[in-house]
Structure formats: structure tokens, C-alpha cells
Enzyme design. Structure first.
Site, PDB file in Angstrom:
ATOM      1  N   TYR A  33       4.971   1.521   5.320  1.00 58.13           N
ATOM      2  CA  TYR A  33       5.948   0.453   5.511  1.00 58.13           C
ATOM      3  C   TYR A  33       7.299   0.843   4.926  1.00 58.13           C
ATOM      4  O   TYR A  33       7.408   1.844   4.195  1.00 58.13           O
ATOM      5  CB  TYR A  33       5.445  -0.847   4.870  1.00 58.13           C
ATOM      6  CG  TYR A  33       5.506  -0.848   3.361  1.00 58.13           C
ATOM      7  CD1 TYR A  33       4.600  -0.105   2.604  1.00 58.13           C
ATOM      8  CD2 TYR A  33       6.480  -1.572   2.678  1.00 58.13           C
ATOM      9  CE1 TYR A  33       4.672  -0.092   1.224  1.00 58.13           C
ATOM     10  CE2 TYR A  33       6.553  -1.562   1.296  1.00 58.13           C
ATOM     11  CZ  TYR A  33       5.650  -0.821   0.577  1.00 58.13           C
ATOM     12  OH  TYR A  33       5.714  -0.796  -0.792  1.00 58.13           O
ATOM     13  N   ARG A  52      12.438   8.189   5.580  1.00 56.76           N
ATOM     14  CA  ARG A  52      11.267   8.084   4.697  1.00 56.76           C
ATOM     15  C   ARG A  52      10.051   7.576   5.464  1.00 56.76           C
ATOM     16  O   ARG A  52       8.925   8.002   5.215  1.00 56.76           O
ATOM     17  CB  ARG A  52      11.564   7.190   3.493  1.00 56.76           C
ATOM     18  CG  ARG A  52      10.444   7.238   2.456  1.00 56.76           C
ATOM     19  CD  ARG A  52      10.809   6.486   1.207  1.00 56.76           C
ATOM     20  NE  ARG A  52      11.056   5.086   1.473  1.00 56.76           N
ATOM     21  CZ  ARG A  52      11.485   4.212   0.567  1.00 56.76           C
ATOM     22  NH1 ARG A  52      11.717   4.606  -0.679  1.00 56.76           N
ATOM     23  NH2 ARG A  52      11.686   2.949   0.880  1.00 56.76           N
ATOM     24  N   ARG A 100     -14.259   0.416  13.892  1.00 58.29           N
ATOM     25  CA  ARG A 100     -14.200   0.857  12.501  1.00 58.29           C
ATOM     26  C   ARG A 100     -14.979   2.139  12.224  1.00 58.29           C
ATOM     27  O   ARG A 100     -16.192   2.190  12.408  1.00 58.29           O
ATOM     28  CB  ARG A 100     -14.705  -0.248  11.572  1.00 58.29           C
ATOM     29  CG  ARG A 100     -14.473   0.068  10.097  1.00 58.29           C
ATOM     30  CD  ARG A 100     -14.947  -1.044   9.187  1.00 58.29           C
ATOM     31  NE  ARG A 100     -14.607  -0.750   7.805  1.00 58.29           N
ATOM     32  CZ  ARG A 100     -15.331   0.049   7.017  1.00 58.29           C
ATOM     33  NH1 ARG A 100     -16.422   0.600   7.472  1.00 58.29           N
ATOM     34  NH2 ARG A 100     -14.942   0.296   5.772  1.00 58.29           N
ATOM     35  N   HIS A 102     -14.136   5.674   9.417  1.00 62.92           N
ATOM     36  CA  HIS A 102     -13.105   6.222   8.534  1.00 62.92           C
ATOM     37  C   HIS A 102     -12.225   7.274   9.215  1.00 62.92           C
ATOM     38  O   HIS A 102     -11.019   7.269   9.067  1.00 62.92           O
ATOM     39  CB  HIS A 102     -13.751   6.852   7.302  1.00 62.92           C
ATOM     40  CG  HIS A 102     -14.273   5.857   6.308  1.00 62.92           C
ATOM     41  ND1 HIS A 102     -15.341   5.051   6.563  1.00 62.92           N
ATOM     42  CD2 HIS A 102     -13.860   5.541   5.047  1.00 62.92           C
ATOM     43  CE1 HIS A 102     -15.585   4.279   5.510  1.00 62.92           C
ATOM     44  NE2 HIS A 102     -14.696   4.554   4.570  1.00 62.92           N
ATOM     45  N   LYS A 147       4.678   6.032   1.151  1.00 65.86           N
ATOM     46  CA  LYS A 147       4.901   4.585   1.038  1.00 65.86           C
ATOM     47  C   LYS A 147       3.854   3.874   1.896  1.00 65.86           C
ATOM     48  O   LYS A 147       4.151   3.311   2.959  1.00 65.86           O
ATOM     49  CB  LYS A 147       6.326   4.212   1.459  1.00 65.86           C
ATOM     50  CG  LYS A 147       6.754   2.823   0.990  1.00 65.86           C
ATOM     51  CD  LYS A 147       8.249   2.619   1.134  1.00 65.86           C
ATOM     52  CE  LYS A 147       8.666   1.194   0.829  1.00 65.86           C
ATOM     53  NZ  LYS A 147       8.626   0.848  -0.600  1.00 65.86           N
ATOM     54  N   GLU A 180       6.845   4.801 -12.796  1.00 66.91           N
ATOM     55  CA  GLU A 180       7.778   3.891 -12.131  1.00 66.91           C
ATOM     56  C   GLU A 180       7.218   2.484 -12.284  1.00 66.91           C
ATOM     57  O   GLU A 180       6.186   2.285 -12.919  1.00 66.91           O
ATOM     58  CB  GLU A 180       7.952   4.260 -10.653  1.00 66.91           C
ATOM     59  CG  GLU A 180       6.663   4.206  -9.857  1.00 66.91           C
ATOM     60  CD  GLU A 180       6.808   4.718  -8.418  1.00 66.91           C
ATOM     61  OE1 GLU A 180       7.931   4.737  -7.880  1.00 66.91           O
ATOM     62  OE2 GLU A 180       5.769   5.073  -7.837  1.00 66.91           O
ATOM     63  N   LEU A 205       7.449   7.076  -5.848  1.00 64.36           N
ATOM     64  CA  LEU A 205       8.059   6.939  -4.535  1.00 64.36           C
ATOM     65  C   LEU A 205       9.507   7.418  -4.616  1.00 64.36           C
ATOM     66  O   LEU A 205      10.208   7.126  -5.586  1.00 64.36           O
ATOM     67  CB  LEU A 205       8.041   5.475  -4.098  1.00 64.36           C
ATOM     68  CG  LEU A 205       8.585   5.262  -2.684  1.00 64.36           C
ATOM     69  CD1 LEU A 205       7.568   5.707  -1.658  1.00 64.36           C
ATOM     70  CD2 LEU A 205       8.953   3.813  -2.480  1.00 64.36           C
TER      71      LEU A 205
END
Lengths: 282, 282
Positions: A33, A52, A100, A102, A147, A180, A205
Site C-alpha cells: 500500500y 516505492r 486459498r 499459500h 510497505k 522506527e 521503511l
């Protein structure tokens, strides 16, 4: 309350925005995101955010949901449709919908959701008095440079901060260094006016606001050191602050129970906040 | 392809199953899940799975979506509606829908999604020849005892396994010990017939199949040691196997490039698989 969201090809009423229950973002946190600040109706640092996003997608081998010009158009169009002047744009890309399992599905189309929100930034009082942070162990995974929406430890950390009356939690690695915050980068200023923040790497990040501030500092001749710093060093610092797309530069005046800089925002932090405000207003 | 899914209070067509874009499961991986094997139309180890769901919810302070009798009813009813004889039931609980903000929302209703899938277990060939596992560093967060949907590292690990022609990846901690697989628990058998698996703790999931097998072993007088074991110990083991709700007991005959037990499933593993098959058929 925003009127519209963009969901997989369509602008829909926000409250009607839905994704399939087998979207891999929902079952595996298999997505990434970006949060882009909006000032005066314009996306700030739009290209670094899209860069990014590409980096995160590349690291996870998730296909881009569309070409950059199309993505840029969608973001701007949503800001326009929601009449957003000041706030944030949120965009999320997941690997898509698949039964579903993995492992990566053989053929799947990436899912794209974009929303906006009115947000005026931290309160005047918080800017005037400075924020309080607590410190907790950094229990996240080893790839915090991506991210990703795999944010459960960040959620738990932020909740701990709120429950203890703080704005943010700083995360301490096994060596006693600050990495962070749960959604912000961490900075300190020494008594001889050196500014210190953790160097880029897998542990943090690569904040877009961090990068913009870094550039402003270089232009203005500030002394910046990018390196790990300990909690003890932070607590004895002359100033401390955090950066993020939503808070820009926010002074920190208390870490755990220790006051920083006499409990008042420092002059360097004020100057840097002013510089960021001028930058986003451009 | 299953006909129905249960989504927040309703049985809906599986392909129509949708959740809101601001469900915290989608934006923060703020949720937990269970996978329950179904044999002969019955949920195996239903109560231990629901107990573990409660544990995960409790650790994250997510409210239970409904009382246990209601949840039990929903699961059984979905199995019935989908005419499922052999396969798996998947249930997922998230903190619910709220405007995006890391901290827990003040008032929110937990979201519940339940699906089923036909699945016959590992192929006869895999059971006959045994599976191959690779080993990779364990880069997950520090609370792997919580069965959260924050599964991105597990996804990346499983994908690496598949790309290298293996069934699973065993995760190696910083001390060189095996923790578990990306979706399975890890076991070895020594030449003097001691069975070894990692002890419970924050580093592994408390597998329900692991617990059931443990009990069967105790009843039958097997010697079990619950402790960390190194990769070197695993590679020189007489036998190796994995356990999970979908695979039950599956022999491992190769770890990285090293054959285990001469490359054939061992006698203890075969016996334990038979015992588990008898257990689930009860």
C-alpha cells in the site's frame, strides 16, 4: 466521509466498496500500500510514492495493477471526485483473487483499491506541545523495507501507545537501537546540532517524507547522520521528532517517562517542520 | 467449487462472497483463522480448533464474532449445505470494518467468513515417496503462536519451496534450529526411535494435528522429546515428517539436497500416519 472509492476498475460509493473473500490481501496479507498526502487538492511527492509502490510490488513479485499513467489518473480522478483539498489518498494493491493456497497462483490479476480521507494533520496543540512516544520491542518480520499490508505488529504497537496515552511507539531492535515508529520514521538532534536517523535497510521503511526532508536538509546545509541510535542516546538528545506522510514533521517531547529538550519542541524541529510545510505547499 | 460461503451473518454464493474494502483484515492483516479437516462430512478436532481460535482472538483482543454454539452451528451447516464429505473448512475472524487507523477502533463488530473446499489430502505418490523440503531463514515476526492472517512471510517461503521443486520450506531460526514449516509443524525421528519436535512457545504455532499426534504417541508409548533441533540433526535423522490439518502426517525424504532415511519414508512415520488416519476416521 468520502463519497467514492476506486475498486478494481470502477469508481463506486465508498460504503459499497467490496472485495472478494478470497482476495489474497484478505487471507494472506499478500499486498502492499501507499499513503499519499494531499495539500490544496494536489498529491504531494506523487512520483516517489509510485516509485516505492513499484519497489514493494517488485520485491513480492506482484504484477502492477496498471501502467503508471493510468494509476496516476485514477488517483487524481478520485481526489477530484471526492473534492478533496487536504487529506490523504490511500492505495492498496494485492496479488488478487484465487482459491486459498499459500503459493503464488498461476494466473491472477492484481487487485487495486484507492480511497481518500479528509485529514488536517496533527492538532495545533500537538504541534505546540510535542508528542509523547513509548518504546517497545521491535517484533516485526525481517523485511520492513517492503510497505506490505502485513501490519498486525504495527497495529498492536500503536494500540499499546494509545493505551499508555502516547501518540506513537518507537520500536527497539535486539541491539537496543531504535528502528522506527509503527507508522513513522524516528529522528533525534544532538546538542551540537547533528540530526540522526536510522540508515535505510531491511529494518525500516524508506519513508517518502524522510527522503524529502533529507533533501531539504542537504540543500540547507544541515548535518545529517544516517546510522542506528540507541534508546539511551534518544533519551539524552537535545530534540526528537518523527516524520510521516500524515504528520510531516512532528516534535517529540517525551520518550517513555523522560522529557526531551526540557519538554518543549526544539528550534531545529520547528525549522524542519516549517521547511516541510513550505515544501508541500509548493 | 463450493456453492456457499458464510459471510457476516449470511450464507451466500461463494463467488458473491464479499467484504468491505475497509475491513481491517484487508488493510492491516488484523485477524485470525483456522483450517479444520473434514472427514466423512465431520469436522475433525472441532473443539481444539475452536479453542485455538479463542486463544488467537484473545491474544489480539478481538471480540468473538458469536458464541461457540452459534459458530459450531455455522461451520456444520456450511459443510452440510456444500455437501462436503472430505476436505477442509476455513474460518476467518477479523476485527471488523472501520475507517483506516492503526489503533483498535472504539466500536466495531468482528467479521466472520467461513468457506469449505474439497481436498483429498496429499497424493498417493507423495505419501509413498515422501515429500521434499527446503530450508530458509525464519524471517517471521515474534508471535507465531498466534494464528494470524499476517501470512506474507509464509507465502514467500512456500513460493520459494515450490520454485525449487519442494513441498514445503522449513524455517531456521537465528540459532540454527528448525522452528516449523510455513504451514506445517516439523518432526524428526532419531536412530534410537526418539521422536523430536520443537516445544510450544512464541516461535511456532500450536498445531492441532501436532497435539492429537502427541496424544496418540503417549497412548502408544512412543518416546517424544519437545525441544529445538538443529538443521544438522534433522539432516542426519533416521526419519523426518511434517504434520498439518491438511496433510495429517506426511513423510519427508529429502531436506535441501540431503536424503533422509535412504530417501524412503521410515517405519515410524508410516505407523504414525496410519494412527492419525484411524483417529480422523473415528
Amino acid at each position: 466521509m468520502p463519497r467514492f472509492a476506486y475498486v478494481n476498475g470502477r469508481y463506486v460509493a465508498h460504503r459499497e466498496g467490496r472485495v472478494h473473500i478470497e482476495d489474497r490481501g484478505y487471507q494472506f496479507a499478500d499486498g502492499v500500500y501507499e499513503v499519499v498526502p494531499v495539500f490544496d487538492g494536489k498529491l504531494v511527492d506523487e512520483e516517489p510514492h509510485l516509485d516505492r509502490l513499484d519497489y514493494s510490488l517488485g520485491e513480492l513479485k506482484i504484477a502492477q495493477p496498471c501502467a503508471r499513467p493510468a494509476l496516476r489518473f485514477i488517483c487524481r480522478e478520485l481526489v477530484r471526485r471526492n473534492c478533496l483539498r487536504r487529506g490523504i489518498l490511500y492505495m492498496q494493491v494485492t496479488r488478487g483473487v484465487a482459491s486459498r493456497d499459500h503459493k503464488f497462483p498461476a494466473t491472477v490479476k492484481s487487485a487495486l483499491v484507492v480511497t481518500t480521507k479528509n485529514y488536517g494533520g496533527p492538532t495545533p496543540r500537538m504541534i505546540e506541545e510535542g508528542a509523547r512516544v513509548i518504546t517497545i520491542p521491535d517484533i516485526r518480520w525481517a523485511r520492513c523495507d517492503i510497505k506490505s499490508i502485513s501490519l498486525l505488529p504495527n497495529v498492536l504497537g500503536k494500540q499499546q501507545a494509545v493505551e499508555r496515552g502516547a501518540f506513537e511507539a518507537w520500536l527497539i531492535d535486539r541491539n537496543g537501537n531504535v528502528t522506527e515508529g509503527t507508522s513513522t520514521n524516528a529522528w533525534i538532534v544532538t546538542s551540537d546540532k547533528r540530526v540522526i536517523t536510522r540508515q535505510l535497510g531491511n529494518a525500516i521503511l524508506a519513508g517518502v517524507t524522510r527522503a524529502s526532508l533529507r533533501k531539504l536538509m542537504a540543500d540547507d546545509g544541515y548535518k545529517l547522520e544516517e546510522r542506528p541510535f540507541t534508546l539511551a542516546e534518544a533519551k539524552s538528545a537535545a530534540e526528537a521528532f518523527l516524520t510521516s506522510s500524515t504528520s510531516l514533521v512532528l516534535p517529540i517531547t517525551q520518550i517513555d517517562d523522560d522529557r526531551i529538550g526540557g519538554g518543549k519542541p526544539g528550534p531545529m524541529t520547528r525549522k524542519l517542520r516549517e521547511a516541510m510545510l513550505a515544501y508541500v505547499a509548493k
